[in-house]
Design an enzyme around this catalytic site. Sequence first.
Site, PDB file in Angstrom:
ATOM      1  N   THR A   1       0.810  -1.224   0.000  1.00  0.00           N
ATOM      2  CA  THR A   1       0.000   0.000   0.000  1.00  0.00           C
ATOM      3  C   THR A   1       0.834   1.261   0.000  1.00  0.00           C
ATOM      4  O   THR A   1       0.493   2.253  -0.644  1.00  0.00           O
ATOM      5  CB  THR A   1      -0.900   0.012   1.264  1.00  0.00           C
ATOM      6  OG1 THR A   1      -1.795  -1.076   1.181  1.00  0.00           O
ATOM      7  CG2 THR A   1      -1.695   1.291   1.374  1.00  0.00           C
TER       8      THR A   1
ATOM      9  N   ASP B   1       2.096  -7.049  -4.260  1.00  0.00           N
ATOM     10  CA  ASP B   1       1.219  -6.943  -3.098  1.00  0.00           C
ATOM     11  C   ASP B   1       1.727  -8.067  -2.188  1.00  0.00           C
ATOM     12  O   ASP B   1       1.995  -9.182  -2.663  1.00  0.00           O
ATOM     13  CB  ASP B   1      -0.229  -7.209  -3.527  1.00  0.00           C
ATOM     14  CG  ASP B   1      -1.208  -7.041  -2.372  1.00  0.00           C
ATOM     15  OD1 ASP B   1      -2.082  -6.181  -2.481  1.00  0.00           O
ATOM     16  OD2 ASP B   1      -1.108  -7.800  -1.380  1.00  0.00           O
TER      17      ASP B   1
ATOM     18  N   SER C   1       0.528 -10.111  -0.396  1.00  0.00           N
ATOM     19  CA  SER C   1      -0.222 -11.381  -0.421  1.00  0.00           C
ATOM     20  C   SER C   1       0.446 -12.361  -1.378  1.00  0.00           C
ATOM     21  O   SER C   1       0.196 -13.564  -1.311  1.00  0.00           O
ATOM     22  CB  SER C   1      -1.661 -11.150  -0.885  1.00  0.00           C
ATOM     23  OG  SER C   1      -2.209 -10.073  -0.195  1.00  0.00           O
TER      24      SER C   1
ATOM     25  N   THR D   1       1.604  -4.628   4.348  1.00  0.00           N
ATOM     26  CA  THR D   1       1.405  -5.014   5.748  1.00  0.00           C
ATOM     27  C   THR D   1       0.868  -6.440   5.899  1.00  0.00           C
ATOM     28  O   THR D   1       1.098  -7.075   6.922  1.00  0.00           O
ATOM     29  CB  THR D   1       0.416  -4.048   6.442  1.00  0.00           C
ATOM     30  OG1 THR D   1      -0.803  -4.031   5.702  1.00  0.00           O
ATOM     31  CG2 THR D   1       0.998  -2.663   6.544  1.00  0.00           C
ATOM     32  N   ASP D   2       0.150  -6.915   4.866  1.00  0.00           N
ATOM     33  CA  ASP D   2      -0.569  -8.183   5.040  1.00  0.00           C
ATOM     34  C   ASP D   2       0.323  -9.340   5.491  1.00  0.00           C
ATOM     35  O   ASP D   2      -0.062 -10.124   6.348  1.00  0.00           O
ATOM     36  CB  ASP D   2      -1.300  -8.565   3.740  1.00  0.00           C
ATOM     37  CG  ASP D   2      -2.492  -7.657   3.485  1.00  0.00           C
ATOM     38  OD1 ASP D   2      -2.922  -6.961   4.432  1.00  0.00           O
ATOM     39  OD2 ASP D   2      -2.983  -7.632   2.342  1.00  0.00           O
TER      40      ASP D   2
ATOM     41  N   THR E   1      -0.687 -21.747  19.814  1.00  0.00           N
ATOM     42  CA  THR E   1      -2.027 -21.376  20.262  1.00  0.00           C
ATOM     43  C   THR E   1      -2.724 -20.410  19.308  1.00  0.00           C
ATOM     44  O   THR E   1      -2.072 -19.618  18.632  1.00  0.00           O
ATOM     45  CB  THR E   1      -2.006 -20.744  21.671  1.00  0.00           C
ATOM     46  OG1 THR E   1      -3.342 -20.357  22.025  1.00  0.00           O
ATOM     47  CG2 THR E   1      -1.123 -19.500  21.727  1.00  0.00           C
ATOM     48  N   GLN E   2      -4.042 -20.513  19.270  1.00  0.00           N
ATOM     49  CA  GLN E   2      -4.847 -19.572  18.480  1.00  0.00           C
ATOM     50  C   GLN E   2      -4.939 -18.216  19.187  1.00  0.00           C
ATOM     51  O   GLN E   2      -5.332 -17.242  18.579  1.00  0.00           O
ATOM     52  CB  GLN E   2      -6.264 -20.119  18.291  1.00  0.00           C
ATOM     53  CG  GLN E   2      -6.316 -21.362  17.453  1.00  0.00           C
ATOM     54  CD  GLN E   2      -7.718 -21.938  17.321  1.00  0.00           C
ATOM     55  OE1 GLN E   2      -8.710 -21.286  17.638  1.00  0.00           O
ATOM     56  NE2 GLN E   2      -7.804 -23.158  16.849  1.00  0.00           N
ATOM     57  N   CYS E   3      -4.607 -18.182  20.497  1.00  0.00           N
ATOM     58  CA  CYS E   3      -4.701 -16.929  21.248  1.00  0.00           C
ATOM     59  C   CYS E   3      -3.623 -15.972  20.791  1.00  0.00           C
ATOM     60  O   CYS E   3      -2.444 -16.304  20.820  1.00  0.00           O
ATOM     61  CB  CYS E   3      -4.493 -17.189  22.743  1.00  0.00           C
ATOM     62  SG  CYS E   3      -5.813 -18.109  23.484  1.00  0.00           S
TER      63      CYS E   3
HETATM   64  N1  ASP Z   1      -2.438  -5.743   0.380  1.00  0.00           N
HETATM   65  C1  ASP Z   1      -1.383  -4.851   0.806  1.00  0.00           C
HETATM   66  C2  ASP Z   1      -0.103  -5.646   0.955  1.00  0.00           C
HETATM   67  O1  ASP Z   1       0.062  -6.324   1.912  1.00  0.00           O
HETATM   68  C3  ASP Z   1      -1.776  -4.194   2.075  1.00  0.00           C
HETATM   69  C4  ASP Z   1      -0.747  -3.258   2.640  1.00  0.00           C
HETATM   70  O2  ASP Z   1       0.262  -2.952   2.080  1.00  0.00           O
HETATM   71  O3  ASP Z   1      -0.965  -2.783   3.737  1.00  0.00           O
HETATM   72  O4  ASP Z   1       0.722  -5.602   0.085  1.00  0.00           O
END
Ligand code: ASP
Length: 339
Positions: free
Chosen positions: A12, A56, A58, A88-89, A274-276
């Site tokens: 982003t 991205d 992802s 961030t993802d 853990t899922q926590c």
């Molecule tokens: N989909 C973006 C990524 O992870 C989201 C971000 O940058 O915050 O590349």
Amino acid sequence: MRKILVIYTGGTIGMIKNQQTGALEPFCFDNIYEHLPMLRLIDAEVHIEEMRPLIDSSDANPDFWIKLAKMIYQHYDAYDGFVILHGTDTMSYTASALCYLLENLSKPVILTGSQLPLGVMRTDGRENILNSIEIAADYRDGRPMVPEVCLYFKNALYRGNRTYKANAEQFNAFESANYPKLAEVGVNIKYNEHYIRPASKESLILHQKMDDNIAILKLYPGITLQAVQAVLDIPNLRALIMETYGSGNAPTSGTFISALRNAIDKGLIIVNVTQCKGGGGVELGKYKTSFQLGKIGVISGGDMTTEACVAKLMYLLGEGLGNEEVKYWIPKALRGEIS
Ligand code: ASP
């Protein structure tokens, strides 16, 4: 003047709106100074490299992590610190992967990004980049303040392999429930020096192999034996991260336990995390519901995040270690990823 290399990978932070589709997509970072004129004022010599193709996050995968680690390795002697601009993802996964791929680190590697693109008025990207560069260039008595793989977001510096993305909306997108912040940024930068890993005295080693024959099984009430068995039967599966409840608890049903036991007996490594998210970790045997898991050979992932566990397993298996060695190293802190 300290020399900092900023590596832009996508995300982003460097996105613009496609005029036709309206969707956000990466832009070329050559004109970064247009978006960030104060970069010229920073007390460090900053160079920018773009990773091709921009992604991205992802789309991040082990090949991408290795390429990024290699890029840092190749420029390691020429720079005092590195700032990675990343989506961030999956930033926490990349931070975790880099801490293993770059062994014996003695310079800062700081990942950062933003929730709003740099081109947007209220962007958090400006602050995140500038503060990351300032921290990466912060040397005292010739020594870097944070010679480890970190993640900087919204006034806080974290150990990268302890973080996870916790918020898709707020500017403070990351958390590190099981390890204190390495630094907090207000009027001054306050370092928690006690919690920062010391710089390695050995030379940097680049690791370039990761084995992706792993999987994650998240338990939920009502999970069927077929669903569990389908995961256990994945061809060539070497290790499974099982996300359990609370302090490492799982159903006690005989069929479930014997499915896991059979898989372990046939050579599968099962790590319990853990899922926590909010704090604490696996304590095998604390409850009857986790006691059996320990007995059949499930390994405790302690308070490791799933993100760190993914990277650690891929790294250890990629190193060609046998099952016993992998099981030995999982509960041990290799890069401060587990308490
Ligand atoms: N989909 C973006 C990524 O992870 C989201 C971000 O940058 O915050 O590349």
